[in-house]
Write a protein that holds these residues in place. Structure first.
Motif, PDB file in Angstrom:
ATOM      1  N   GLY A 164      -2.015  -2.938  -3.641  1.00  0.00           N
ATOM      2  CA  GLY A 164      -3.220  -2.136  -3.486  1.00  0.00           C
ATOM      3  C   GLY A 164      -3.397  -1.161  -4.642  1.00  0.00           C
ATOM      4  N   GLY A 165      -4.627  -0.691  -4.825  1.00  0.00           N
ATOM      5  CA  GLY A 165      -4.914   0.218  -5.928  1.00  0.00           C
ATOM      6  C   GLY A 165      -5.187  -0.546  -7.206  1.00  0.00           C
ATOM      7  N   ASP A 166      -5.409   0.206  -8.283  1.00  0.00           N
ATOM      8  CA  ASP A 166      -5.759  -0.432  -9.555  1.00  0.00           C
ATOM      9  C   ASP A 166      -4.749  -0.137 -10.658  1.00  0.00           C
ATOM     10  N   ARG A 167      -3.520   0.261 -10.283  1.00  0.00           N
ATOM     11  CA  ARG A 167      -2.525   0.594 -11.299  1.00  0.00           C
ATOM     12  C   ARG A 167      -1.326  -0.338 -11.320  1.00  0.00           C
ATOM     13  N   PRO A 207       0.740   3.966  -2.585  1.00  0.00           N
ATOM     14  CA  PRO A 207       0.168   4.504  -3.826  1.00  0.00           C
ATOM     15  C   PRO A 207       1.033   5.621  -4.401  1.00  0.00           C
ATOM     16  N   PRO A 208       0.907   5.821  -5.750  1.00  0.00           N
ATOM     17  CA  PRO A 208      -0.028   5.118  -6.638  1.00  0.00           C
ATOM     18  C   PRO A 208       0.545   3.853  -7.266  1.00  0.00           C
ATOM     19  N   ASN A 230       2.953   1.598  -5.704  1.00  0.00           N
ATOM     20  CA  ASN A 230       3.545   0.646  -4.765  1.00  0.00           C
ATOM     21  C   ASN A 230       5.060   0.520  -4.948  1.00  0.00           C
ATOM     22  N   ARG A 279       0.842  -1.200   0.000  1.00  0.00           N
ATOM     23  CA  ARG A 279       0.000   0.000   0.000  1.00  0.00           C
ATOM     24  C   ARG A 279       0.877   1.250   0.000  1.00  0.00           C
TER      25      ARG A 279
END
Length: 265
Positions: free
Chosen positions: A61-64, A27-28, A30, A25
Motif C-alpha cells: 500500500g501507499g506510493d513509496r 505505512p510509510p 510497509n 499496509r
C-alpha cells in the motif's frame, strides 16, 4: 466506537472474482514487523485452502514501497536476545506459505523493495515492477546477509553470479536492471504495477486451474531435483492433467473451433 483509537489493519485482502489481492499496509514503507510476517503467513495459508481463489496478487500500500524490509532499529535487541535463528525461521514460514500457495502468486512492486521486502517479492511466482522501483539486499552493510530464504531463492532466479553481486555488494539496482537479470518479469509505468498484476492474475484465473497448479508444482520441484527425477515427475503430472475434465474440454473445444469453457477440475 471511538474511531480515533481504531488501529488500521497491517494487511488487507480484496477479492475480485477468482483473484485475491493481498496488500501490505504498514505505512510509510510497509516495514515487515513480526506481527505482519505472521499475518502474511496465515493469510496465504487461508488463500491456498480457498477453492474459489485461483490467483493471488501481492502488493504494498501507499506510493513509496512494496516493502523496505525489517526494522534495522530492532537489530541491537535481536543481538542482545540471541534470537536471530528464530527470526530467520519465522521468515522461512512466510516463504513457505507464499511459495506453496496452491495457485500462482504475482508480486507487484511499486517503489522500494529492500532487504526482507525484496525477499518477500522473491517468494512469488512472477514479479512486475513499476519503473521507479528500487531493489536491494543491503544486509551485508550491517554485517549480515539475507536470512529469510533470499540467499537460496535469488540464485535460482537470477543465477549464482548475479545473486552474489547483489548480496555481497549490497548496492541498489533499478527496475530496468532488475528486468535485465531476470529478477522481475515486466516493467510498467509508475502507479500501474498492481493493476497489471491483477490483469495477469485474471488471465491466470481463466486458465484451467489444475494444469496451472501442476505447472507451478513441477517447475518448483524440478528446480532442485536431478533431471531424471524431474522427468519422471513430469510424466506423472502430465498423466494427471490428461485425466481432468478440463483436458477433455480443451480437446473438444479445439476440434469444434470454439473457446474452451473450463470448469477448473
Amino acid at each position: 466506537m471511538d474511531t480515533d483509537h481504531v488501529v488500521p489493519p497491517l494487511l488487507t485482502v480484496e477479492h475480485a472474482g477468482a483473484v485475491a489481492t493481498v496488500t501490505l499496509r504498514n505505512p510509510p514503507l510497509n516495514i515487515l514487523t513480526s506481527e505482519l510476517k505472521d499475518l502474511i503467513t496465515t493469510t496465504f495459508l487461508d488463500l491456498s485452502a480457498d477453492e474459489g481463489v485461483r490467483a493471488v496478487v501481492l502488493t504494498g500500500g501507499g506510493d513509496r514501497a512494496f516493502s523496505a524490509g525489517a526494522n534495522l532499529k530492532e537489530f541491537p535487541e535481536r543481538i542482545r536476545l540471541g534470537n536471530a535463528y528464530e527470526v530467520s525461521k519465522q521468515g522461512h514460514r512466510v516463504s513457505e506459505a507464499v511459495r506453496r500457495c496452491r495457485c500462482p502468486v504475482v508480486a507487484a512492486v511499486d517503489g522500494l523493495a529492500l532487504g526482507g521486502g525484496l525477499e518477500l517479492a522473491l517468494f512469488a511466482d512472477l514479479r512486475i515492477a513499476a519503473r521507479r522501483s528500487t531493489f536491494a539486499l543491503p544486509e551485508v552493510r550491517r554485517g549480515v546477509f539475507p536470512g529469510t530464504s533470499g540467499s537460496q531463492l535469488l540464485p535460482r532466479i537470477v543465477g549464482a553470479a548475479q545473486a552474489k553481486r547483489l548480496m555481497m555488494f549490497g548496492d541498489p539496482i533499478d527496475a530496468d536492471e532488475a528486468l535485465r537479470i531476470g529478477l522481475v518479469d515486466l516493467v510498467v509505468d509508475d502507479g500501474t504495477a498492481t493493476t497489471q498484476a491483477q490483469k495477469w492474475g485474471g488471465t491466470l484465473a481463466e486458465r484451467p486451474a489444475v494444469a496451472v497448479r501442476l505447472i507451478k508444482r513441477l517447475v518448483d520441484t524440478g528446480a532442485t531435483a536431478p533431471l531424471e527425477v524431474g522427468l519422471e515427475y513430469e510424466s506423472q503430472l502430465f498423466a494427471r492433467a490428461f485425466d481432468t475434465a478440463d483436458a477433455a474440454e480443451g480437446a473438444a473445444a479445439f476440434l469444434e473451433r470454439r473457446e474452451p469453457d473450463f470448469r477448473h477440475e
